[in-house]
Scaffold this motif. Structure first.
Motif, short mmCIF file in Angstrom:
data_model
loop_
_atom_site.label_atom_id
_atom_site.label_comp_id
_atom_site.label_asym_id
_atom_site.label_seq_id
_atom_site.Cartn_x
_atom_site.Cartn_y
_atom_site.Cartn_z
N ARG A 36 0.84 -1.21 0.00
CA ARG A 36 0.00 0.00 0.00
C ARG A 36 0.87 1.26 0.00
NH1 ARG A 36 -4.22 -2.05 4.52
NH2 ARG A 36 -5.40 -3.45 3.17
N TRP A 37 1.93 1.24 0.82
CA TRP A 37 2.83 2.40 0.87
C TRP A 37 3.48 2.63 -0.50
CZ3 TRP A 37 5.08 0.05 5.87
CH2 TRP A 37 4.27 0.40 6.96
N LYS A 59 4.93 6.33 -1.14
CA LYS A 59 5.55 6.78 0.11
C LYS A 59 7.05 6.52 0.05
CE LYS A 59 1.63 7.68 2.15
NZ LYS A 59 1.18 9.01 2.36
N ARG A 60 7.83 7.42 0.61
CA ARG A 60 9.29 7.25 0.69
C ARG A 60 9.69 6.54 1.98
NH1 ARG A 60 12.38 10.38 -2.84
NH2 ARG A 60 11.15 11.83 -4.05
N THR A 61 8.99 6.85 3.06
CA THR A 61 9.31 6.23 4.35
C THR A 61 8.01 5.85 5.04
OG1 THR A 61 9.32 8.35 5.50
CG2 THR A 61 11.45 7.55 4.69
N ALA A 62 8.15 4.95 6.01
CA ALA A 62 7.03 4.53 6.84
C ALA A 62 7.48 4.60 8.29
CB ALA A 62 6.61 3.12 6.49
N THR A 116 12.94 3.16 4.95
CA THR A 116 12.70 3.55 3.56
C THR A 116 11.90 2.45 2.89
OG1 THR A 116 14.76 4.79 3.53
CG2 THR A 116 13.82 4.17 1.39
N VAL A 117 10.81 2.83 2.26
CA VAL A 117 9.94 1.85 1.62
C VAL A 117 10.65 1.28 0.40
CG1 VAL A 117 7.72 1.49 0.46
CG2 VAL A 117 7.87 3.03 2.44
N ALA A 118 10.87 -0.02 0.41
CA ALA A 118 11.58 -0.70 -0.68
C ALA A 118 10.73 -0.68 -1.94
CB ALA A 118 11.88 -2.14 -0.29
N VAL A 169 9.16 4.01 -6.39
CA VAL A 169 9.63 4.68 -7.62
C VAL A 169 9.10 6.10 -7.59
CG1 VAL A 169 9.58 4.67 -10.13
CG2 VAL A 169 9.60 2.50 -8.88
N ASP A 170 9.99 7.07 -7.80
CA ASP A 170 9.56 8.47 -7.78
C ASP A 170 9.05 8.88 -9.17
OD1 ASP A 170 11.76 9.10 -9.37
OD2 ASP A 170 12.94 9.83 -7.69
N ALA A 171 8.62 10.13 -9.29
CA ALA A 171 8.02 10.62 -10.52
C ALA A 171 8.97 10.55 -11.72
CB ALA A 171 7.55 12.06 -10.33
N ALA A 172 10.27 10.59 -11.46
CA ALA A 172 11.26 10.51 -12.53
C ALA A 172 11.53 9.07 -12.96
CB ALA A 172 12.57 11.18 -12.10
#
Length: 75
Positions: A16-17, A22-25, A65-67, A70-73
């Motif tokens: 879900r993250w 999400k970058r971190t939890a 850090t959520v494994a 993937v970011d917008a780039a």
């Protein structure tokens, strides 16, 4: 030993993250629950520097850090 129900729940939450990008939890763990602290540490969770425990706290807030995020780039 940690149950399949607990680890399965973590897999679902992580998915879900990731879907929410999400970058971190951050998790709430009781200070007296040493098994949970050790388990989450093995998963790579570390104390959240922005929320350090203070004297008398009953909760810790480890994060990781959520494994696979993937970011917008696309990275």
């Amino acid at each position: 030993m940690i149950s399949d129900r607990v680890t399965g729940g973590l897999v679902i939450r992580t998915a879900r993250w990731q879907a929410d990008r999400k970058r971190t939890a951050t998790l709430d763990v009781h200070t007296g629950n040493l098994r949970a602290q050790a388990f989450y540490a093995r998963l790579g969770r570390v104390p959240a520097p922005e929320n350090p425990p203070e004297e008398g706290d009953h909760h810790l807030y480890p994060r990781y850090t959520v494994a696979g995020r993937v970011d917008a780039a696309g990275e």
